[in-house]
Design an enzyme around this catalytic site. Structure first.
Site, PDB file in Angstrom:
ATOM      1  N   ASP A 172     -47.536  55.185   9.337  1.00  0.00           N
ATOM      2  CA  ASP A 172     -47.933  53.771   9.356  1.00  0.00           C
ATOM      3  C   ASP A 172     -48.760  53.390   8.129  1.00  0.00           C
ATOM      4  OD1 ASP A 172     -47.802  55.277  11.739  1.00  0.00           O
ATOM      5  OD2 ASP A 172     -48.652  53.680  12.933  1.00  0.00           O
ATOM      6  N   ASP A 198     -56.374  51.421   8.694  1.00  0.00           N
ATOM      7  CA  ASP A 198     -55.729  50.135   8.985  1.00  0.00           C
ATOM      8  C   ASP A 198     -56.445  48.947   8.364  1.00  0.00           C
ATOM      9  OD1 ASP A 198     -53.519  51.109  10.403  1.00  0.00           O
ATOM     10  OD2 ASP A 198     -54.780  51.491  12.139  1.00  0.00           O
TER      11      ASP A 198
HETATM   12  N1  GLY Z   1     -50.029  51.608  13.536  1.00  0.00           N
HETATM   13  C1  GLY Z   1     -50.084  51.974  14.900  1.00  0.00           C
HETATM   14  C2  GLY Z   1     -48.802  51.788  15.632  1.00  0.00           C
HETATM   15  O1  GLY Z   1     -47.774  51.447  15.040  1.00  0.00           O
HETATM   16  O2  GLY Z   1     -48.821  51.994  16.822  1.00  0.00           O
END
Ligand code: GLY
Length: 402
Positions: A170, A109
């Site tokens: 994600d 992330d």
């Molecule tokens: N990227 C983590 C979520 O969407 O919960």
């Protein structure tokens, strides 16, 4: 008043409501960070962690902090008010300390975190501190690129056997940081990693029926694709709503940057499935297996992300085909503004109610969350500011001035 005028006026009203809350939150958070989600519809400060150099509540750790300065940069775009630029810029030092100090970097992330906080700051103010921090974050993200699989490991220490070789849908939204690093440095390694990772997800995380796995494992030694599984969805075989929304947006961005028609096709498949599984009010339940009458919780953040992704997709498609996706995005934004956005304006208020972070673990259920707030404001900005340049873009838009 024409329909178009009425839409513009209701979108402006929705943005004004959101900005009142941003103002209240600047006064209340300053350069500290709220928690990932609200508790009873109010954000507390991020809980203190004794293992970090900054042990006070509101420290910069976790994956969601940049959605707060991200909102401040959007507020600046919407208003031109330098107060927002200054408030956003004040966060750069925290991100520089985090990346140079090695604080909580074991995550893919870094893309969300450093694109919104530092790449944007560099672009808007020329802050060299921000540029250096974003490039350091891109280097840290590259450490997670696993050969021979050609994927970026999502979570955890690279030596953790439970996480080794695992990626998640994600992650597509973390690729813009790598593409930016190549554009900035001329070193093709970053963008090549982004291309290979995106192609691996296109081939394995997107299923033949156009749904997506939330997560997928590769054998870290041989590079063979192993199996899909969920973490936050209803079941391994179901279609987690937010994952599908990340797929629309992430594949559309990859198609924009590379011109690769297979990424465009992947974005279209994610979008068409998502749109075929909307409830009557256009705001999805937390997993797309859940339908009207199920009594399930909505995930407003999935709708906000999908609205941005559909707008991105629409820009890649010819006139009336694109208009169909633009109209679908508009219906979601209107429904969010009408039924999911609180009156706001109080410290700790979210911009959107009724999100779900992680239903299987009962975290942030029927609460506001920072990413939902950010993408709702991005969706409103996309509608209100013609020619707005997205922070996720690397190649300039046709006719854009950078
Ligand atoms: N990227 C983590 C979520 O969407 O919960």
């Amino acid at each position: 008043m024409t329909t178009t005028d009425a839409t513009a006026s209701s979108t402006r009203a929705a943005a004004a409501t959101a900005l009142r809350t941003v103002d209240a939150n600047i006064a209340s958070f300053g350069t500290r960070y709220p928690a990932d989600t609200t508790t009873d519809d109010r954000y507390p400060l991020r809980p203190a962690r004794a293992d970090l150099p900054d042990t006070a509540p509101g420290a910069n750790y976790g994956w969601t902090t940049s959605f707060w300065p991200g909102q401040l940069w959007l507020a600046h775009e919407l208003t031109g008010d330098d107060r927002y630029r200054d408030a956003a810029q004040a966060h750069v030092a925290s991100y520089a300390r985090r990346v140079h100090g090695g604080v909580d970097l074991d995550t893919h992330d870094l893309g969300f975190l450093y694109t919104l906080s530092c790449v944007t700051a560099w672009r808007r103010t020329g802050s060299v501190e921000a540029r250096d921090a974003a490039l350091a974050a891109a280097d840290a993200l590259m450490l997670r690129f696993l050969e021979p699989a050609g994927i970026i490991q999502a979570w955890g220490d690279l030596a953790d056997p439970a996480q080794r070789g695992r990626t998640i849908i994600d992650s597509l939204m973390n690729m813009p940081l790598l593409r930016w690093a190549t554009a900035e440095t001329g070193d093709p390694r970053y963008a090549t990693a982004a291309d290979r990772h995106t192609a691996a997800l296109r081939d394995h995380i997107l299923r033949a029926d156009d749904t997506t796995f939330h997560t997928f494992y590769w054998d870290a030694v041989t590079g063979s694709p192993l199996r899909g599984a969920t973490e936050q969805g209803y079941s391994d075989g179901s279609c987690w709503a937010r994952g599908q929304a990340w797929g629309i947006f992430g594949f559309a961005l990859a198609a924009r940057e590379t011109g690769d028609g297979t990424f465009l096709d992947a974005a279209l498949r994610c979008a068409d499935y998502f749109l075929a599984h909307l409830p009557a009010d256009h705001v999805v339940y937390w997993d797309l297996v859940l339908t009207d009458g199920s009594g399930a919780a909505r995930d407003s953040s999935s709708a906000a992300i999908a609205a941005c992704g559909l707008d991105e997709l629409a820009r890649l498609l010819p006139g009336d085909v694109g208009d169909r996706y633009r109209a679908a995005a508009a219906s979601m934004i209107d429904s969010l503004a009408a039924g999911y956005a609180p009156a706001g304006g109080e410290p700790g208020d979210p911009l959107l109610l009724h999100g779900v972070y992680d239903m299987p673990k009962s975290v942030g259920v029927d609460e506001g969350n920072l990413w939902g707030d950010y993408y709702y404001l991005e969706a409103l900005t996309r509608r209100l500011v013609p020619g707005w340049e997205s922070p996720w873009w690397v190649a300039p838009a046709p006719g854009a001035v950078r």
